[in-house]
Write a protein that holds these residues in place. Structure first.
Motif, PDB file in Angstrom:
ATOM      1  N   ALA A  26      -3.331   6.327   4.607  1.00 35.26           N
ATOM      2  CA  ALA A  26      -4.603   6.748   5.193  1.00 35.26           C
ATOM      3  C   ALA A  26      -4.644   8.233   5.509  1.00 35.26           C
ATOM      4  CB  ALA A  26      -4.865   5.945   6.473  1.00 35.26           C
ATOM      5  N   THR A  27      -3.482   8.883   5.572  1.00 38.72           N
ATOM      6  CA  THR A  27      -3.438  10.292   5.976  1.00 38.72           C
ATOM      7  C   THR A  27      -2.998  11.227   4.851  1.00 38.72           C
ATOM      8  OG1 THR A  27      -1.166  10.007   6.795  1.00 38.72           O
ATOM      9  CG2 THR A  27      -2.956   9.693   8.385  1.00 38.72           C
ATOM     10  N   ARG A  28      -2.803  10.690   3.657  1.00 38.20           N
ATOM     11  CA  ARG A  28      -2.298  11.533   2.554  1.00 38.20           C
ATOM     12  C   ARG A  28      -3.344  12.565   2.142  1.00 38.20           C
ATOM     13  NH1 ARG A  28      -0.791   9.517  -3.527  1.00 38.20           N
ATOM     14  NH2 ARG A  28      -2.824   8.548  -3.247  1.00 38.20           N
ATOM     15  N   ARG A  29      -2.904  13.795   2.046  1.00 40.21           N
ATOM     16  CA  ARG A  29      -3.770  14.878   1.595  1.00 40.21           C
ATOM     17  C   ARG A  29      -3.000  15.731   0.590  1.00 40.21           C
ATOM     18  NH1 ARG A  29      -6.383  11.903   3.927  1.00 40.21           N
ATOM     19  NH2 ARG A  29      -7.873  12.207   5.641  1.00 40.21           N
ATOM     20  N   PHE A  30      -3.680  16.120  -0.483  1.00 45.35           N
ATOM     21  CA  PHE A  30      -3.076  17.000  -1.478  1.00 45.35           C
ATOM     22  C   PHE A  30      -3.410  18.441  -1.101  1.00 45.35           C
ATOM     23  CE2 PHE A  30      -3.521  12.986  -3.754  1.00 45.35           C
ATOM     24  CZ  PHE A  30      -2.251  12.850  -4.292  1.00 45.35           C
ATOM     25  N   GLU A  31      -2.374  19.195  -0.790  1.00 43.28           N
ATOM     26  CA  GLU A  31      -2.534  20.569  -0.331  1.00 43.28           C
ATOM     27  C   GLU A  31      -2.390  21.552  -1.505  1.00 43.28           C
ATOM     28  OE1 GLU A  31      -3.459  20.877   2.607  1.00 43.28           O
ATOM     29  OE2 GLU A  31      -2.717  19.145   3.735  1.00 43.28           O
ATOM     30  N   HIS A  43       7.359   2.032   9.699  1.00 46.65           N
ATOM     31  CA  HIS A  43       7.244   3.367  10.287  1.00 46.65           C
ATOM     32  C   HIS A  43       6.319   4.301   9.520  1.00 46.65           C
ATOM     33  CE1 HIS A  43      10.174   4.524   7.190  1.00 46.65           C
ATOM     34  NE2 HIS A  43       9.941   5.785   7.490  1.00 46.65           N
ATOM     35  N   ASP A  44       6.130   4.085   8.230  1.00 50.25           N
ATOM     36  CA  ASP A  44       5.303   4.995   7.434  1.00 50.25           C
ATOM     37  C   ASP A  44       3.984   4.374   6.973  1.00 50.25           C
ATOM     38  OD1 ASP A  44       6.717   7.342   7.537  1.00 50.25           O
ATOM     39  OD2 ASP A  44       7.759   7.071   5.624  1.00 50.25           O
ATOM     40  N   PHE A  97       0.965  14.379   5.210  1.00 50.15           N
ATOM     41  CA  PHE A  97       0.617  13.104   5.875  1.00 50.15           C
ATOM     42  C   PHE A  97       0.467  13.364   7.377  1.00 50.15           C
ATOM     43  CE2 PHE A  97       3.362  12.107   2.231  1.00 50.15           C
ATOM     44  CZ  PHE A  97       2.579  11.213   1.528  1.00 50.15           C
ATOM     45  N   HIS A  98      -0.396  14.300   7.729  1.00 44.42           N
ATOM     46  CA  HIS A  98      -0.519  14.709   9.120  1.00 44.42           C
ATOM     47  C   HIS A  98      -0.956  13.541  10.009  1.00 44.42           C
ATOM     48  CE1 HIS A  98       0.255  18.795   8.067  1.00 44.42           C
ATOM     49  NE2 HIS A  98      -0.845  18.929   7.342  1.00 44.42           N
ATOM     50  N   HIS A  99      -0.249  13.400  11.143  1.00 50.19           N
ATOM     51  CA  HIS A  99      -0.553  12.381  12.155  1.00 50.19           C
ATOM     52  C   HIS A  99      -0.335  10.946  11.658  1.00 50.19           C
ATOM     53  CE1 HIS A  99      -2.124  15.725  14.395  1.00 50.19           C
ATOM     54  NE2 HIS A  99      -3.095  15.952  13.517  1.00 50.19           N
ATOM     55  N   HIS A 100       0.476  10.800  10.616  1.00 54.52           N
ATOM     56  CA  HIS A 100       0.685   9.424  10.142  1.00 54.52           C
ATOM     57  C   HIS A 100       1.456   8.593  11.153  1.00 54.52           C
ATOM     58  CE1 HIS A 100       4.733  10.861   8.780  1.00 54.52           C
ATOM     59  NE2 HIS A 100       5.085   9.587   8.944  1.00 54.52           N
ATOM     60  N   ALA A 111       0.823  -1.217   0.000  1.00 54.11           N
ATOM     61  CA  ALA A 111       0.000   0.000   0.000  1.00 54.11           C
ATOM     62  C   ALA A 111       0.851   1.257   0.000  1.00 54.11           C
ATOM     63  CB  ALA A 111      -0.935  -0.004   1.211  1.00 54.11           C
ATOM     64  N   LEU A 112       2.142   1.110   0.367  1.00 57.77           N
ATOM     65  CA  LEU A 112       3.044   2.264   0.364  1.00 57.77           C
ATOM     66  C   LEU A 112       3.424   2.698  -1.046  1.00 57.77           C
ATOM     67  CD1 LEU A 112       5.448   1.253   3.282  1.00 57.77           C
ATOM     68  CD2 LEU A 112       3.601   2.934   3.343  1.00 57.77           C
ATOM     69  N   LYS A 113       3.116   1.876  -2.041  1.00 61.14           N
ATOM     70  CA  LYS A 113       3.396   2.260  -3.427  1.00 61.14           C
ATOM     71  C   LYS A 113       2.326   3.246  -3.888  1.00 61.14           C
ATOM     72  CE  LYS A 113       6.075  -1.618  -5.194  1.00 61.14           C
ATOM     73  NZ  LYS A 113       6.279  -2.548  -6.317  1.00 61.14           N
ATOM     74  N   LEU A 114       2.333   4.413  -3.267  1.00 67.22           N
ATOM     75  CA  LEU A 114       1.346   5.433  -3.567  1.00 67.22           C
ATOM     76  C   LEU A 114       1.552   5.971  -4.975  1.00 67.22           C
ATOM     77  CD1 LEU A 114       1.512   7.455  -0.225  1.00 67.22           C
ATOM     78  CD2 LEU A 114      -0.134   5.703  -0.849  1.00 67.22           C
TER      79      LEU A 114
END
Length: 475
Positions: free
Chosen positions: A297-302, A291-292, A309-312, A241-244
């Motif tokens: 689940a926390t990825r956001r496009f700003e 660790h990541d 990745f706030h609070h990841h 799942a880390l292969k974003l």
């Protein structure tokens, strides 16, 4: 082909031959002989039945005998050399297993030949044998050739092999990590096509394979093989799942590749046996790998193309506990790994603005016995290619560690306690034992960390002030 074989293997071969039984060294020890690797755990197979060779093993094993594998035709013994080295042997009767397709547990049937026994083994490099005591090399499936090429291939059709025992798929990726081999294309294709079969394997068995993979010499390659095969989608789905999907401007890192880099860097920071984090360290390696996992689940496009990745860290810690619990890891290991993931960003604020001594004490106190591992994980996670930033980060961590060392010379961080204990809190505030006492104790510990030691009157005054503030008592 000449072999320098353990003298115990030759001796045991003579003991079996004297009774009219065949005995052959098989599997890993033969592979390791060809790779010039040392091994003191010797596996044999024999034409004799357990009840026939039990007396032989008991005579051989001056220092130990066990029969936990009797129902599978296996007995073991151990003797200790003069230099203290323990040599363990296990002997199994020739077997010809039959499998229930809904279970990986075989119905054990005794076989009648060495070649038949070798055909049921997982890979050709483990399907070689050496008859003892005459040292005849037996290699019906070309294992020596595959060993020279660094190839993993099954002795029989790979689909049949993995249908019989799906755990062999996990063993394949583990051998990639341990031996540096590649999986032969037909075998790799069979794994990909049959990954769903791994679901009948117990969590404990899968856990053991993942553990061996991570503690090997090449866990990076093993994790890549686990993901490429599709097995990770089932046994460790947080990793693929880390292969974003990278944004079109490539403005953030590939988290999967970053994770493998962190794993490599963390391993490089492990210490020798007398250091604080002796290699190989499963806790550190698991933390580096996981660790990541809170990032998807926390990825956001700003705005302006930035990705956050706030609070990841906190989300990741929860996911770590869930996954490692499902894999039946020890509860203490689960707690340690999840806490490392939870704390792995803690140091980053220090780079921008060095902490007060109280903040440094809190960092050490909060990390506790994980302090050395946390620092190594934090260093490993700093994978920036910007040399200036990398140097600033490294210098800041060096400075923090120097400050911690100096502060530890002044006081024992492990022994830091509030200036007032629980019984005194109960007496001073007139409260009953319970959650209120715990809250008060925590506040006084925080006060101690922030301000250093206080005399009794000052501590009592602070306790009364805080209690009045939160409404526990009136002033």
């Amino acid at each position: 082909m000449k072999f320098e074989v353990w003298p115990e293997a030759i001796e045991l071969g003579h003991m079996f031959a004297e009774q009219g039984y065949e005995l052959s060294l098989v599997g890993g020890p033969v592979r390791d002989l060809l790779l010039h690797r040392k091994s003191h755990d010797l596996d044999f197979c024999s034409s004799a039945r357990p009840e026939q060779f039990e007396p032989i093993l008991k005579r051989f094993g001056h220092d130990g005998f066990w029969d936990m594998g009797r129902k599978f035709g296996t007995l073991g013994a151990m003797r200790r050399r003069k230099d203290g080295t323990e040599v363990k042997v296990e002997v199994t009767t020739y077997r010809s297993d039959k499998y229930d397709p809904d279970s990986r547990k075989p119905v054990v049937e005794y076989g009648d030949s060495l070649e038949g026994d070798l055909s049921r083994r997982d890979f050709t490099v483990n399907a070689m044998a050496l008859r003892v005591p005459d040292l005849e090399f037996v290699d019906p499936f070309g294992g020596a050739s595959d060993l020279a090429k660094g190839v993993l291939r099954t002795p029989v059709d790979p689909r049949q092999s993995f249908e019989d025992d799906p755990l062999r798929m996990m063993r394949a990726v583990r051998f990639v990590a341990q031996l540096g081999f590649r999986i032969e294309p037909d075998t790799a294709e069979a794994i990909t096509d049959m990954v769903d079969r791994i679901s009948i394997v117990s969590a404990e068995r899968v856990r053991d394979e993942i553990t061996k993979l991570l503690l090997s010499e090449r866990p990076h390659e093993g994790i890549e093989a686990l993901v490429d095969s599709g097995l990770a989608d089932i046994v460790l789905p947080e990793i693929p799942a880390l292969k974003l999907q990278i944004d079109e401007h490539h403005r953030h890192k590939d988290v999967f590749e970053h994770t493998l880099m962190v794993l490599d860097r963390a391993i490089a920071l492990e210490t020798g046996p007398d250091g604080p984090v002796p290699a190989p360290d499963l806790t550190l390696r698991l933390a580096a790998l996981l660790h990541d996992i809170g990032k998807p689940a926390t990825r956001r496009f700003e705005p302006h193309g930035k990705v956050s990745f706030h609070h990841h860290d906190a989300v990741g810690a929860k996911l770590v506990r869930k996954r490692l619990k499902a894999l039946r890891f020890d509860k203490h290991l689960i707690q340690d790994v999840s806490e490392l993931v939870n704390l792995h960003l803690r140091f980053h604020g220090y780079v921008d603005e060095p902490w007060t001594d109280s903040a440094v004490r809190r960092y050490v106190k909060d990390s506790g016995h994980l302090y050395e591992r946390l620092n190594r994980l934090t260093r490993a996670d700093a994978t920036t290619q910007n040399k200036r930033k990398a140097l600033m980060f490294s210098d800041a961590m060096d400075e923090l560690e120097a400050r911690v060392k100096k502060l530890k010379e002044q006081e024992d961080f492990d022994a830091i306690r509030p200036d007032i204990n629980g019984n005194e809190i109960i007496e001073i505030l007139g409260v009953k034992p319970g959650p209120a006492v715990g809250r008060a104790y925590k506040h006084m510990l925080d006060y101690r960390l922030d301000h250093g030691p206080a005399d009794h009157d000052t501590a009592v005054a602070e306790l009364r002030r805080w209690a009045a503030e939160v409404g526990l008592v009136s002033e």
